[in-house]
Design an enzyme around this catalytic site. Structure first.
Site, PDB file in Angstrom:
ATOM      1  N   ASN A 138      -7.278  -0.637  -3.140  1.00 41.01           N
ATOM      2  CA  ASN A 138      -6.190  -1.600  -3.202  1.00 41.01           C
ATOM      3  C   ASN A 138      -5.843  -2.187  -1.840  1.00 41.01           C
ATOM      4  O   ASN A 138      -5.394  -3.319  -1.737  1.00 41.01           O
ATOM      5  CB  ASN A 138      -4.944  -0.926  -3.801  1.00 41.01           C
ATOM      6  CG  ASN A 138      -3.695  -1.751  -3.600  1.00 41.01           C
ATOM      7  OD1 ASN A 138      -3.537  -2.817  -4.194  1.00 41.01           O
ATOM      8  ND2 ASN A 138      -2.801  -1.285  -2.736  1.00 41.01           N
TER       9      ASN A 138
ATOM     10  N   GLY B 129      -3.834   1.950   0.282  1.00 37.68           N
ATOM     11  CA  GLY B 129      -2.723   1.017   0.450  1.00 37.68           C
ATOM     12  C   GLY B 129      -1.595   1.315  -0.504  1.00 37.68           C
ATOM     13  O   GLY B 129      -1.031   0.422  -1.144  1.00 37.68           O
TER      14      GLY B 129
ATOM     15  N   LYS C 217     -12.802 -11.983   0.881  1.00 40.84           N
ATOM     16  CA  LYS C 217     -12.666 -11.740  -0.555  1.00 40.84           C
ATOM     17  C   LYS C 217     -13.881 -12.248  -1.339  1.00 40.84           C
ATOM     18  O   LYS C 217     -14.244 -11.683  -2.366  1.00 40.84           O
ATOM     19  CB  LYS C 217     -11.367 -12.367  -1.074  1.00 40.84           C
ATOM     20  CG  LYS C 217     -10.117 -11.638  -0.587  1.00 40.84           C
ATOM     21  CD  LYS C 217     -10.137 -10.161  -0.992  1.00 40.84           C
ATOM     22  CE  LYS C 217      -8.889  -9.426  -0.589  1.00 40.84           C
ATOM     23  NZ  LYS C 217      -8.896  -8.007  -1.057  1.00 40.84           N
TER      24      LYS C 217
ATOM     25  N   TYR D 172      -9.693 -15.090   5.465  1.00 40.48           N
ATOM     26  CA  TYR D 172      -9.300 -14.127   4.428  1.00 40.48           C
ATOM     27  C   TYR D 172     -10.121 -14.356   3.158  1.00 40.48           C
ATOM     28  O   TYR D 172     -10.650 -13.415   2.569  1.00 40.48           O
ATOM     29  CB  TYR D 172      -7.809 -14.250   4.141  1.00 40.48           C
ATOM     30  CG  TYR D 172      -7.356 -13.482   2.917  1.00 40.48           C
ATOM     31  CD1 TYR D 172      -7.249 -12.093   2.948  1.00 40.48           C
ATOM     32  CD2 TYR D 172      -7.032 -14.149   1.740  1.00 40.48           C
ATOM     33  CE1 TYR D 172      -6.846 -11.384   1.819  1.00 40.48           C
ATOM     34  CE2 TYR D 172      -6.621 -13.456   0.612  1.00 40.48           C
ATOM     35  CZ  TYR D 172      -6.530 -12.073   0.652  1.00 40.48           C
ATOM     36  OH  TYR D 172      -6.128 -11.377  -0.470  1.00 40.48           O
TER      37      TYR D 172
ATOM     38  N   SER E  31      -9.124 -10.901  -5.170  1.00 42.71           N
ATOM     39  CA  SER E  31      -8.109 -11.948  -5.110  1.00 42.71           C
ATOM     40  C   SER E  31      -8.678 -13.195  -5.751  1.00 42.71           C
ATOM     41  O   SER E  31      -9.900 -13.383  -5.792  1.00 42.71           O
ATOM     42  CB  SER E  31      -7.747 -12.229  -3.648  1.00 42.71           C
ATOM     43  OG  SER E  31      -6.959 -13.403  -3.532  1.00 42.71           O
TER      44      SER E  31
END
Length: 252
Positions: free
Chosen positions: A90, A13, A163, A159, A144
């Site tokens: 990343n 990324g 994580k 999401y 995150s």
């Protein structure tokens, strides 16, 4: 950072935001940095911008939702550079897809990139280090704050689930490496709000993204890159397990 000069780092990324900051800083510190992304034009531009620095930048096109492209990328790195010494996972993404009404393809895309793509890169990086008897390598997982707590926003629930998986993977990898008597280190970095294109890409709404940016002074991509470098340059006997970072004014 002296022991990392001339060593090979993969950053996924890498075309914007945190990934771009990581490529820039690691190359300036003397590493041979491979930046991967689906679109590599920005990485090529950064490569030209950084001519004359101690390290180097190489761009490789790769869609992390496709295992065959990841495997081809690692084979290319093996052929051209010998292998990977540092792997910075990343790449990540979010879609507004609630648990009760979300689109299955959005869920699948988040799983493919945030969990499976990350795990394939971790596995292949470890194989690369093991084959070359590299016992001081380092694998980073860009997690995150959403992997440590939930907020009351249905759009982010799935999401967050991906994580939370990264949080479990971080500890699982640490345990497996210790059982294997390996000194390869694992570090997760878990930021809160960062000034990147993340919110814009999630909601496809420039006004909403700008509103989020104006709420507070958010973390900057360089802040996250500095955290990675902090863990990377720690003595070999020190494993920085997880760095949780928030903007000072962020409430949750």
């Amino acid at each position: 950072m002296e022991r990392w000069v001339g060593r090979v780092a993969l950053v996924t990324g890498a075309s914007a935001g945190i990934g771009e900051a990581l490529v820039r800083k690691l190359a300036q510190l003397g590493m041979k940095v491979i930046g991967c992304a689906r679109q590599i034009e920005k990485i090529e531009k950064l490569k030209n911008e950084l001519k004359g620095i101690p390290g180097s930048v190489t761009a490789i096109q790769c869609d992390l939702s496709k295992e065959e492209e990841i495997l081809a990328m690692f084979e290319k790195i093996r052929a051209e550079f010998g292998g990977v010494d540092v792997c910075v996972n990343n790449a990540g993404l979010a879609h507004p897809a609630p648990l009760l009404s979300g689109d299955t393809q959005m869920w699948r895309n988040m799983l493919d990139v945030n969990v499976l793509g990350l795990m394939i890169c971790c596995r292949e990086a470890y194989k690369s280090m093991q084959e070359r008897k590299v016992d001081d390598g380092h694998i980073f997982l860009l997690n995150s704050m959403s992997g440590h707590r939930m907020i009351n926003d249905g759009n982010t629930n799935f999401y967050s689930a991906t994580k939370y998986a990264v949080t479990a993977i971080t500890e699982g990898l640490r345990n497996e490496l210790r059982d294997a008597k390996s000194h390869i280190r694992i570090t997760a970095v878990s930021p809160g709000f960062v000034d990147t294109e993340f919110i814009l890409r999630m909601y496809k709404d420039e006004k909403r993204a700008e509103e989020v940016r104006k709420i507070r002074k958010n973390l900057q991509p360089d802040d996250i890159a500095d955290a990675v470098i902090y863990a990377l340059q720690a003595p070999q006997h020190v494993q920085v397990h997880d760095i949780l970072m928030r903007p000072t004014e962020q409430a949750f």
